[in-house]
Design a protein around this motif. Structure first.
Motif, short mmCIF file in Angstrom:
data_model
loop_
_atom_site.label_atom_id
_atom_site.label_comp_id
_atom_site.label_asym_id
_atom_site.label_seq_id
_atom_site.Cartn_x
_atom_site.Cartn_y
_atom_site.Cartn_z
N LEU A 34 9.61 7.78 -3.05
CA LEU A 34 8.29 7.64 -2.42
C LEU A 34 7.65 9.01 -2.18
O LEU A 34 6.44 9.18 -2.37
N LYS A 35 8.45 10.01 -1.79
CA LYS A 35 7.91 11.37 -1.59
C LYS A 35 7.42 11.96 -2.91
O LYS A 35 6.35 12.57 -2.97
N VAL A 36 8.21 11.79 -3.96
CA VAL A 36 7.81 12.34 -5.26
C VAL A 36 6.57 11.62 -5.78
O VAL A 36 5.67 12.25 -6.35
N LEU A 37 6.47 10.31 -5.55
CA LEU A 37 5.29 9.57 -6.00
C LEU A 37 4.02 10.01 -5.28
O LEU A 37 2.93 9.94 -5.85
N GLU A 38 4.14 10.49 -4.04
CA GLU A 38 2.96 11.02 -3.33
C GLU A 38 2.38 12.21 -4.08
O GLU A 38 1.16 12.36 -4.16
N LYS A 39 3.25 13.02 -4.65
CA LYS A 39 2.81 14.24 -5.34
C LYS A 39 2.45 13.97 -6.80
O LYS A 39 1.60 14.63 -7.36
N SER A 40 3.15 13.00 -7.42
CA SER A 40 2.94 12.72 -8.85
C SER A 40 2.87 11.21 -9.07
O SER A 40 3.78 10.61 -9.64
N LEU A 59 7.86 6.65 -12.22
CA LEU A 59 7.53 5.22 -12.15
C LEU A 59 8.67 4.38 -12.71
O LEU A 59 9.00 3.31 -12.17
N LEU A 60 9.31 4.87 -13.77
CA LEU A 60 10.46 4.17 -14.34
C LEU A 60 11.64 4.19 -13.37
O LEU A 60 12.31 3.18 -13.17
N MET A 61 11.87 5.33 -12.73
CA MET A 61 12.95 5.41 -11.73
C MET A 61 12.65 4.48 -10.55
O MET A 61 13.56 3.84 -10.03
N ARG A 62 11.39 4.39 -10.15
CA ARG A 62 11.02 3.48 -9.07
C ARG A 62 11.34 2.04 -9.45
O ARG A 62 11.89 1.28 -8.67
N ASN A 96 12.45 -6.58 1.57
CA ASN A 96 11.32 -5.85 2.14
C ASN A 96 11.29 -4.41 1.65
O ASN A 96 10.23 -3.85 1.37
N HIS A 97 12.47 -3.79 1.53
CA HIS A 97 12.54 -2.42 1.00
C HIS A 97 12.01 -2.39 -0.44
O HIS A 97 11.25 -1.48 -0.81
N ALA A 98 12.42 -3.37 -1.23
CA ALA A 98 11.95 -3.43 -2.62
C ALA A 98 10.43 -3.63 -2.67
O ALA A 98 9.74 -3.03 -3.50
N ARG A 99 9.91 -4.44 -1.77
CA ARG A 99 8.47 -4.72 -1.71
C ARG A 99 7.68 -3.47 -1.35
O ARG A 99 6.62 -3.20 -1.93
N VAL A 100 8.19 -2.69 -0.40
CA VAL A 100 7.52 -1.44 0.00
C VAL A 100 7.55 -0.45 -1.17
O VAL A 100 6.56 0.22 -1.46
N LEU A 101 8.68 -0.36 -1.82
CA LEU A 101 8.85 0.59 -2.91
C LEU A 101 7.98 0.25 -4.11
O LEU A 101 7.32 1.12 -4.68
N ASP A 102 7.95 -1.02 -4.50
CA ASP A 102 7.25 -1.41 -5.73
C ASP A 102 6.66 -2.81 -5.55
O ASP A 102 7.21 -3.80 -6.03
#
Length: 171
Positions: A19-25, A32-35, A63-69
């Motif tokens: 999630l931190k890396v996605l904020e920047k990129s 996105l594939l790793m997510r 819920n964790h999966a839903r927040v992530l993706d």
């Protein structure tokens, strides 16, 4: 991810890092594939928890999966599995191997009565047995005195048992 630190409470969990890396990129294809892969792993844990009837923990993982993706294509299917699991109560009835191998008349009678109750209450079952012939015999005994087909799946393993998913009472 390799250490199984998928979600909190692990400091620097895979979810937090992605999630931190996605904020920047946000458009980085490899991230996105790793997510997506991480979300799949989290949902796999949720499915295992559902199988173990640990439904609260399964819901938390979902819920964790839903927040992530939130748009992951498998999210609706796993959500349905959790909903269905929460609408039933599971019971495992072990079958003594000697009674099964001897095809005892007592076991036949018990299975016939159980089959009638399974149909009346619209339960679903899994028959666990070490071989196909035994599983089929159990199913035949359950089905011999019922008018409707019993919904059953077969799995191979020990101990020999019938896992029944009874619908939860309404109300």
């Amino acid at each position: 991810m390799d250490r199984g630190h998928l979600v909190e409470p692990y400091e620097h969990s895979a979810t937090q890092l992605i999630l931190k890396v996605l904020e920047k990129s946000p458009d980085d294809e490899s991230i996105l594939l790793m997510r997506s892969d991480l979300s799949e792993s989290i949902m796999a844990v949720a499915l295992d928890l559902i199988s173990d009837e640990r439904l609260i923990a399964a819901g938390e993982m979902l819920n964790h999966a839903r927040v992530l993706d939130p748009d992951h294509p498998n999210l609706p299917a796993v959500t349905r599995r959790l909903k269905i699991a929460s609408q039933s109560v599971s019971e495992t009835l072990k079958i003594h191997p000697a009674n099964l191998s001897g095809r005892s008349s007592t076991l036949r009678r018990q299975l016939s009565i159980l089959g009638q109750r399974i149909v009346e209450e619209n339960a679903k079952i899994t028959i666990r047995s070490s071989n196909d012939a035994s599983a089929r015999w159990i199913y035949q005994q359950l089905s011999q005195d019922v008018a409707r087909r019993i919904s059953a799946t077969m799995e191979y393993g020990a101990p020999v048992a019938i896992i029944i998913r009874w619908p939860r009472p309404k109300g």
